[in-house]
Write a protein that holds these residues in place. Structure first.
Motif, PDB file in Angstrom:
ATOM      1  N   LEU A  55       0.824  -1.213   0.000  1.00 35.56           N
ATOM      2  CA  LEU A  55       0.000   0.000   0.000  1.00 35.56           C
ATOM      3  C   LEU A  55       0.858   1.262   0.000  1.00 35.56           C
ATOM      4  O   LEU A  55       0.585   2.216  -0.733  1.00 35.56           O
ATOM      5  CB  LEU A  55      -0.932  -0.055   1.214  1.00 35.56           C
ATOM      6  CG  LEU A  55      -1.705   1.167   1.653  1.00 35.56           C
ATOM      7  CD1 LEU A  55      -3.053   0.750   2.207  1.00 35.56           C
ATOM      8  CD2 LEU A  55      -0.942   1.924   2.718  1.00 35.56           C
ATOM      9  N   ASP A 115       2.467  -2.998  11.880  1.00 35.33           N
ATOM     10  CA  ASP A 115       1.592  -4.159  11.748  1.00 35.33           C
ATOM     11  C   ASP A 115       0.560  -3.920  10.657  1.00 35.33           C
ATOM     12  O   ASP A 115      -0.290  -3.046  10.780  1.00 35.33           O
ATOM     13  CB  ASP A 115       0.893  -4.428  13.078  1.00 35.33           C
ATOM     14  CG  ASP A 115       0.211  -5.781  13.071  1.00 35.33           C
ATOM     15  OD1 ASP A 115      -0.131  -6.272  11.980  1.00 35.33           O
ATOM     16  OD2 ASP A 115       0.011  -6.344  14.157  1.00 35.33           O
ATOM     17  N   ASP A 116       0.640  -4.682   9.591  1.00 36.48           N
ATOM     18  CA  ASP A 116      -0.373  -4.544   8.546  1.00 36.48           C
ATOM     19  C   ASP A 116      -1.161  -5.842   8.402  1.00 36.48           C
ATOM     20  O   ASP A 116      -1.663  -6.163   7.343  1.00 36.48           O
ATOM     21  CB  ASP A 116       0.261  -4.137   7.212  1.00 36.48           C
ATOM     22  CG  ASP A 116       1.192  -5.215   6.684  1.00 36.48           C
ATOM     23  OD1 ASP A 116       1.503  -6.153   7.428  1.00 36.48           O
ATOM     24  OD2 ASP A 116       1.605  -5.108   5.521  1.00 36.48           O
ATOM     25  N   ARG A 173      -3.061   5.109  17.241  1.00 39.52           N
ATOM     26  CA  ARG A 173      -3.225   4.954  15.788  1.00 39.52           C
ATOM     27  C   ARG A 173      -4.399   5.822  15.297  1.00 39.52           C
ATOM     28  O   ARG A 173      -4.299   6.499  14.281  1.00 39.52           O
ATOM     29  CB  ARG A 173      -3.446   3.482  15.482  1.00 39.52           C
ATOM     30  CG  ARG A 173      -3.906   3.168  14.081  1.00 39.52           C
ATOM     31  CD  ARG A 173      -2.765   2.985  13.107  1.00 39.52           C
ATOM     32  NE  ARG A 173      -3.295   2.847  11.749  1.00 39.52           N
ATOM     33  CZ  ARG A 173      -2.570   2.837  10.655  1.00 39.52           C
ATOM     34  NH1 ARG A 173      -1.264   2.965  10.722  1.00 39.52           N
ATOM     35  NH2 ARG A 173      -3.127   2.704   9.482  1.00 39.52           N
ATOM     36  N   HIS A 222      -7.703  -1.928  -0.177  1.00 38.71           N
ATOM     37  CA  HIS A 222      -6.497  -2.697  -0.487  1.00 38.71           C
ATOM     38  C   HIS A 222      -6.459  -4.061   0.164  1.00 38.71           C
ATOM     39  O   HIS A 222      -5.447  -4.758   0.060  1.00 38.71           O
ATOM     40  CB  HIS A 222      -5.238  -1.954  -0.032  1.00 38.71           C
ATOM     41  CG  HIS A 222      -4.981  -0.685  -0.767  1.00 38.71           C
ATOM     42  ND1 HIS A 222      -4.220  -0.617  -1.904  1.00 38.71           N
ATOM     43  CD2 HIS A 222      -5.393   0.578  -0.515  1.00 38.71           C
ATOM     44  CE1 HIS A 222      -4.151   0.637  -2.325  1.00 38.71           C
ATOM     45  NE2 HIS A 222      -4.863   1.383  -1.498  1.00 38.71           N
ATOM     46  N   ASN A 245      -3.685  -1.886 -10.197  1.00 38.35           N
ATOM     47  CA  ASN A 245      -2.432  -1.239  -9.781  1.00 38.35           C
ATOM     48  C   ASN A 245      -1.404  -1.182 -10.907  1.00 38.35           C
ATOM     49  O   ASN A 245      -1.533  -1.864 -11.924  1.00 38.35           O
ATOM     50  CB  ASN A 245      -1.805  -2.021  -8.611  1.00 38.35           C
ATOM     51  CG  ASN A 245      -2.497  -1.749  -7.281  1.00 38.35           C
ATOM     52  OD1 ASN A 245      -2.294  -2.468  -6.315  1.00 38.35           O
ATOM     53  ND2 ASN A 245      -3.315  -0.712  -7.217  1.00 38.35           N
ATOM     54  N   TYR A 301      -1.080 -15.828   4.306  1.00 34.47           N
ATOM     55  CA  TYR A 301      -1.770 -15.982   3.020  1.00 34.47           C
ATOM     56  C   TYR A 301      -0.813 -15.895   1.825  1.00 34.47           C
ATOM     57  O   TYR A 301      -1.106 -16.395   0.750  1.00 34.47           O
ATOM     58  CB  TYR A 301      -2.919 -14.972   2.884  1.00 34.47           C
ATOM     59  CG  TYR A 301      -2.534 -13.575   2.429  1.00 34.47           C
ATOM     60  CD1 TYR A 301      -2.309 -13.296   1.079  1.00 34.47           C
ATOM     61  CD2 TYR A 301      -2.408 -12.523   3.332  1.00 34.47           C
ATOM     62  CE1 TYR A 301      -1.959 -12.022   0.658  1.00 34.47           C
ATOM     63  CE2 TYR A 301      -2.063 -11.262   2.932  1.00 34.47           C
ATOM     64  CZ  TYR A 301      -1.835 -11.011   1.585  1.00 34.47           C
ATOM     65  OH  TYR A 301      -1.485  -9.749   1.171  1.00 34.47           O
ATOM     66  N   GLU A 325      -4.758 -12.124  -2.106  1.00 33.26           N
ATOM     67  CA  GLU A 325      -3.855 -11.027  -2.464  1.00 33.26           C
ATOM     68  C   GLU A 325      -4.644 -10.030  -3.308  1.00 33.26           C
ATOM     69  O   GLU A 325      -5.060 -10.352  -4.425  1.00 33.26           O
ATOM     70  CB  GLU A 325      -2.658 -11.558  -3.254  1.00 33.26           C
ATOM     71  CG  GLU A 325      -1.549 -10.535  -3.489  1.00 33.26           C
ATOM     72  CD  GLU A 325      -0.815 -10.148  -2.209  1.00 33.26           C
ATOM     73  OE1 GLU A 325      -1.274  -9.193  -1.537  1.00 33.26           O
ATOM     74  OE2 GLU A 325       0.192 -10.804  -1.877  1.00 33.26           O
ATOM     75  N   ALA A 326      -4.849  -8.823  -2.781  1.00 33.10           N
ATOM     76  CA  ALA A 326      -5.702  -7.877  -3.493  1.00 33.10           C
ATOM     77  C   ALA A 326      -5.190  -7.645  -4.916  1.00 33.10           C
ATOM     78  O   ALA A 326      -5.950  -7.696  -5.883  1.00 33.10           O
ATOM     79  CB  ALA A 326      -5.780  -6.566  -2.720  1.00 33.10           C
ATOM     80  N   SER A 327      -3.918  -7.376  -5.042  1.00 31.96           N
ATOM     81  CA  SER A 327      -3.350  -7.189  -6.370  1.00 31.96           C
ATOM     82  C   SER A 327      -1.944  -7.766  -6.435  1.00 31.96           C
ATOM     83  O   SER A 327      -1.636  -8.640  -7.234  1.00 31.96           O
ATOM     84  CB  SER A 327      -3.304  -5.689  -6.716  1.00 31.96           C
ATOM     85  OG  SER A 327      -2.400  -5.437  -7.774  1.00 31.96           O
ATOM     86  N   GLY A 328      -1.078  -7.250  -5.547  1.00 36.15           N
ATOM     87  CA  GLY A 328       0.345  -7.480  -5.702  1.00 36.15           C
ATOM     88  C   GLY A 328       0.867  -6.404  -6.645  1.00 36.15           C
ATOM     89  O   GLY A 328       0.158  -5.962  -7.564  1.00 36.15           O
TER      90      GLY A 328
HETATM   91  C1  26V Z   1      -3.717  -2.392   7.538  1.00 40.75           C
HETATM   92  C2  26V Z   1      -3.431  -1.820   8.709  1.00 40.75           C
HETATM   93  C3  26V Z   1      -4.392  -2.008   9.787  1.00 40.75           C
HETATM   94  C4  26V Z   1      -4.267  -0.954  10.813  1.00 40.75           C
HETATM   95  C5  26V Z   1      -2.849  -0.808  11.250  1.00 40.75           C
HETATM   96  C6  26V Z   1      -1.910  -0.441  10.135  1.00 40.75           C
HETATM   97  C7  26V Z   1      -2.257  -1.080   8.866  1.00 40.75           C
HETATM   98  C8  26V Z   1      -1.419  -0.926   7.807  1.00 40.75           C
HETATM   99  C9  26V Z   1      -1.734  -1.527   6.618  1.00 40.75           C
HETATM  100  C10 26V Z   1      -2.873  -2.253   6.499  1.00 40.75           C
HETATM  101  C11 26V Z   1      -3.311  -2.900   5.264  1.00 40.75           C
HETATM  102  C12 26V Z   1      -2.312  -3.017   4.297  1.00 40.75           C
HETATM  103  C13 26V Z   1      -2.996  -3.438   3.070  1.00 40.75           C
HETATM  104  C14 26V Z   1      -2.032  -3.593   1.963  1.00 40.75           C
HETATM  105  O1  26V Z   1      -0.860  -3.254   2.031  1.00 40.75           O
HETATM  106  N1  26V Z   1      -2.558  -4.109   0.922  1.00 40.75           N
HETATM  107  C15 26V Z   1      -1.768  -4.352  -0.252  1.00 40.75           C
HETATM  108  O2  26V Z   1      -1.996  -3.276  -1.128  1.00 40.75           O
HETATM  109  C16 26V Z   1      -1.261  -3.414  -2.313  1.00 40.75           C
HETATM  110  C17 26V Z   1      -1.471  -2.164  -3.118  1.00 40.75           C
HETATM  111  O3  26V Z   1      -2.797  -2.089  -3.525  1.00 40.75           O
HETATM  112  C18 26V Z   1      -1.685  -4.674  -3.042  1.00 40.75           C
HETATM  113  O4  26V Z   1      -0.883  -4.805  -4.186  1.00 40.75           O
HETATM  114  C19 26V Z   1      -1.509  -5.888  -2.152  1.00 40.75           C
HETATM  115  O5  26V Z   1      -2.039  -7.028  -2.773  1.00 40.75           O
HETATM  116  C20 26V Z   1      -2.224  -5.663  -0.846  1.00 40.75           C
HETATM  117  O6  26V Z   1      -1.940  -6.704   0.073  1.00 40.75           O
END
Ligand code: 26V
Length: 797
Positions: A120, A266-267, A276, A353, A450, A539, A638-641
């Motif tokens: 992201l 943490d994601d 946060r 995402h 993406n 995953y 995986e949303a996109s990668g």
């Molecule tokens: C969630 C949270 C929850 C709250 C605390 C901090 C935090 C930080 C990040 C996230 C979610 C991250 C989601 C993410 O990175 N998704 C990815 O996004 C990419 C760009 O769209 C995509 O290519 C990936 O498949 C996807 O996993």
């Protein structure tokens, strides 16, 4: 436009001037650090021209601006990319050589700006570069974290985190703007005065802007990345200080600064941390106040805001933008509630995402109402407005449910467009994440697949291949990536193939040297480099990869592999500090690597390397050297990668499942140039319905049984044989991510890879076809599509 064709001599003079007058250093005893700083300032100087010109044009033409709100910007290094975008790479090399410095080694010393976790945040950085390249007037808004993503090292194979400290050096790219500051409130209460609700915050902090110009390809346009640093609104308490109570005197300062102190690492799982929520509001409120201030400098009618302002919410992290914009418009500027709501909605877009339920933000109404009491009221009002406006809304749908505020629903309701990030993911957003809201608002959910910037991810990180491309199809492909199709005419040409091979070989030789030097593992540049680099998540199935390594190792030892192809299996990535299972998988990889790499019986036929601290810069080193791209997530997860796209561009075929943008990569490149395996998203759901799926899959696979047996009995952890009992038990008895069910198909696909790799001509053709057909995955295409479908902005170039 400024003249960018400055000669190396002019550049050299500027660098020396900065060394002397900005850094106060004598060339006679300047360090490499000093030279890098002086060079960075000289490069920054050359961005300022296009930056001012772009800003002036935007004002003069009263252009609509895009505001990209993101809690993460994973930028990496800036010097080499900015230099390349300005077309100054050769001039800088020459200028630095003239003062006895090597540009590439200096550039490699720049710390990564690691203000993000993974996909992201990196997407946000690619978008910033593409918006500048296509001439989309835009601001990125984020937080200037003092500490970016933690540094990872291994101790006894285990991940150990250390704080990251990028600002311990001067950041030469930013312009601090202490004069651009806003007050951000928290807590307190709401008063009614003359029928008007007024929020009286109980705490305040100041958000101070730091601007980094982002220049596009060929320096034709530049935008601003504005990052906010938290500062106290009150200075320290002099009375307490004079009494000698120093810690208490500094309290307001300490409290405020914690807000922009660290990036949440943490994601994976959403945790209801008040800090946060405060960070999210801090970013969002500062951005919106800044947006309205800029708008009101040139306009007076706030109802016309959507004609001039598009605000994109990068996931739900800035989803408080909905209620905050409504509050600013109604409480501060006197607009009626429903009008404020419609005005805000017409400005806002929301990108989703992730579908993982554990990562979807929701806040206890208790926390939310305590930190943001006025916003809690506004959220309730938005929710009841929506319920009344859409009487068909099922009772179980809503923004506030079971004493929680659901940020996904809030973002959906408050956005005029909602998008997923690949075709498959966008369908799932409609069908499984927001089915009812999608039915109530047909057409609101759209797809924006993406992309990645080809300047960083091909041109600068892979100079040998970039040079070959230019030699083959001419210049101009960097900002018009579909032109790579022109390579297809050459893929059957022996000379072109040999040149393609040589470019890849050069990158692999660099990586072999690095692995040997830094990690003491000798790997041959002629081996197949098989790479999985990304965050660690169950995953994403790094476990599937390492278990297959074990199966392959076992088969090699038993002489069961005919004509084995030497392989290097490369891993990279960090686990969230609290994610125990991901950390166990990391340890298993390191344990297996230690045993395999020391096994004389397999020798060079198999090496496993896992360099610590994977980051943007490591990706730039490793991806150009990859032969095979591992994209093996459980389908539907995986949303996109975006790594998948970088590998493709750099000529590495994918071994992968039908997940995220893999689906579109496969469609572009064709089945003959992709190693497809595994269950589809639909089959995954079906398979999971059988509670015995794991046991059945294992019982049907002799190789998997052997592998699990070896891991369970401590073959890779002889000093602690039971170390992986838990992990193996979980595969047998739950296996939510279907490692067992996909194991045989993955193992077989790896066999097809080896066979293809052994046929040099065939392999080179596949690799070149991947590059040739990667044009669709330029983030320029993605940005132009957002401009048309979401933002209603036309390019200035
Ligand atoms: C969630 C949270 C929850 C709250 C605390 C901090 C935090 C930080 C990040 C996230 C979610 C991250 C989601 C993410 O990175 N998704 C990815 O996004 C990419 C760009 O769209 C995509 O290519 C990936 O498949 C996807 O996993």
């Amino acid at each position: 436009m400024t003249d960018l064709s400055l000669t190396p001599n002019l550049l050299k003079a500027d660098i020396q001037r900065h060394l002397t007058y900005t850094l106060g250093k004598d060339a006679a005893n300047a360090s490499a650090y000093d030279w890098r700083m002086a060079l960075s300032y000289a490069i920054r100087d050359r961005i300022v021209g296009p930056w001012f010109a772009s800003t002036r044009r935007t004002w003069a033409e009263d252009r609509k601006r895009v505001y990209y709100l993101s809690m993460e910007f994973l930028i990496g290094r800036i010097l080499e990319d900015a230099t390349a975008n300005l077309g100054l790479t050769e001039a800088v090399e020459e200028a630095m050589a003239a003062v006895g410095q090597d540009f590439r080694s200096l550039a490699a010393e720049e710390p990564d700006a690691a203000l993000g976790n993974g996909g992201l945040g990196r997407l946000a950085a690619c978008f910033m570069e593409s918006m500048a390249t296509v001439g989309c007037p835009a601001y990125g808004y984020g937080i200037r974290y003092e500490h970016g993503l933690f540094r990872q090292r291994f101790e006894g194979g285990r991940q150990v985190e250390a704080p990251e400290d990028w600002l311990s050096q001067t950041n030469p790219w930013e312009f601090p703007r202490p004069e651009s500051a806003y007050t951000i409130g928290f807590k307190g209460h709401v008063e009614t005065r003359d029928g008007q609700e007024i929020w009286v915050p109980g705490e305040t902090v100041k958000a101070e802007a730091h601007d980094t110009p982002v220049v596009g390809w060929q320096g034709r346009w530049a935008n601003t990345l504005r990052l906010w640093a938290a500062k106290p609104t009150t200075l320290f308490d002099l009375e307490r200080f004079n009494r000698g109570d120093y810690a208490a005197a500094a309290e307001p300062e300490a409290l405020a600064r914690t807000l922009s102190r660290v990036l949440y690492p943490d994601d994976t799982t959403y945790q209801g941390k008040e800090l946060r929520l405060k960070q999210e509001f801090f970013l969002t409120s500062a951005a919106l106040q800044d947006i309205l201030r800029r708008y009101l400098d040139a306009h007076s009618d706030l109802k016309a805001l959507p004609k001039h302002v598009a605000i994109q919410m990068n996931d739900t992290h800035p989803a408080i933008a909905g209620p905050e914009l409504v509050r600013l418009l109604s409480d501060d500027h006197g607009m009626a509630f429903e009008e404020a709501l419609e005005t805000a909605r017409a400005c806002l877009g929301y990108t989703n995402h992730t579908l993982l339920p554990e990562a979807l933000e929701k806040w206890a109404t208790f926390t939310f109402g305590n930190v943001l009491p006025r916003h809690m009221q506004i959220v309730e009002r938005i929710d009841s407005w929506h319920r009344r406006a859409y009487p068909n809304r099922p009772h179980y749908v809503g923004i506030v449910k079971h004493h929680e505020v659901r940020m996904g629903e809030l973002a959906f309701v408050m956005a005029h467009k909602v998008n997923g990030v690949s075709a498959l993911h966008s369908d799932l957003v409609k069908q499984s994440l927001f089915p009812e809201l999608n039915r109530l608002h047909p057409g609101r959910v759209i797809n924006e697949t993406n992309g990645v910037t080809p300047r960083r991810w091909l041109k600068t990180c892979n100079r040998p291949l970039a040079a070959l491309i230019t030699d083959t199809i001419g210049e101009g492909w960097e900002a018009d990536l579909e032109r790579l199709r022109g390579l297809e005419a050459h893929v059957d040409d022996a000379g072109f193939r040999a040149a393609f091979d040589a470019a890849k070989r050069a990158n692999k030789a660099r990586v072999s040297d690095w692995i040997g030097r830094e990690f003491g593992v000798k790997v041959s540049p002629d081996a197949l480099f098989d790479v999985q680099v990304k965050r660690f998540h169950e995953y994403k199935r790094q476990l599937l990869n390492i278990l297959e390594c074990v199966a392959y190792w076992h088969a090699l030892r038993n002489g069961a592999v005919k004509n084995p192809v030497p392989r290097v299996r490369i891993f990279g990535g960090k686990a969230a500090p609290g994610y125990a299972v991901a950390k166990e998988i990391i340890r298993l990889i390191n344990d297996v690597a230690a045993v395999v790499n020391a096994d004389p019986q397999v020798g060079d036929l198999l090496k496993i390397v896992y360099p610590p601290n994977y980051n943007v810069s490591m990706a730039e080193r490793v991806i150009p050297a990859a032969d095979l791209s591992e994209q093996i997530s459980t389908a539907g997860k995986e949303a996109s990668g975006t790594g998948n796209m970088k590998f493709m561009m750099n000529g590495a075929p994918t071994i992968g499942t039908l997940d995220g943008a893999n689906v579109e990569i496969l469609a572009e490149v064709g089945e003959e140039n992709f190693f497809l395996f595994g269950l589809t998203a639909g089959q995954v759901a079906e398979r999971r319905a059988d509670p015995e799926h794991a046991r059945k899959a294992i019982e049907a696979s002799a190789p998997l049984q052997d592998v699990l047996q070896m891991v369970a009995e401590g073959r890779f952890s002889p000093e602690e044989p039971e170390r992986y009992h838990g992990l193996v038990h979980a595969v047998w008895h739950s296996d939510y991510f279907l490692v067992a069910s996909d194991f045989d198909a993955y193992h077989a696909a790896q066999g097809r890879v080896a066979e293809a790799f052994a046929d040099r001509g065939r392999w080179l053709r596949m690799a070149a076809m991947n590059t040739a057909r990667s044009g669709f995955f330029s983030s320029d295409r993605t940005i132009l599509s957002y401009m048309k479908d979401v933002w209603d902005v036309t390019p200035a170039l």
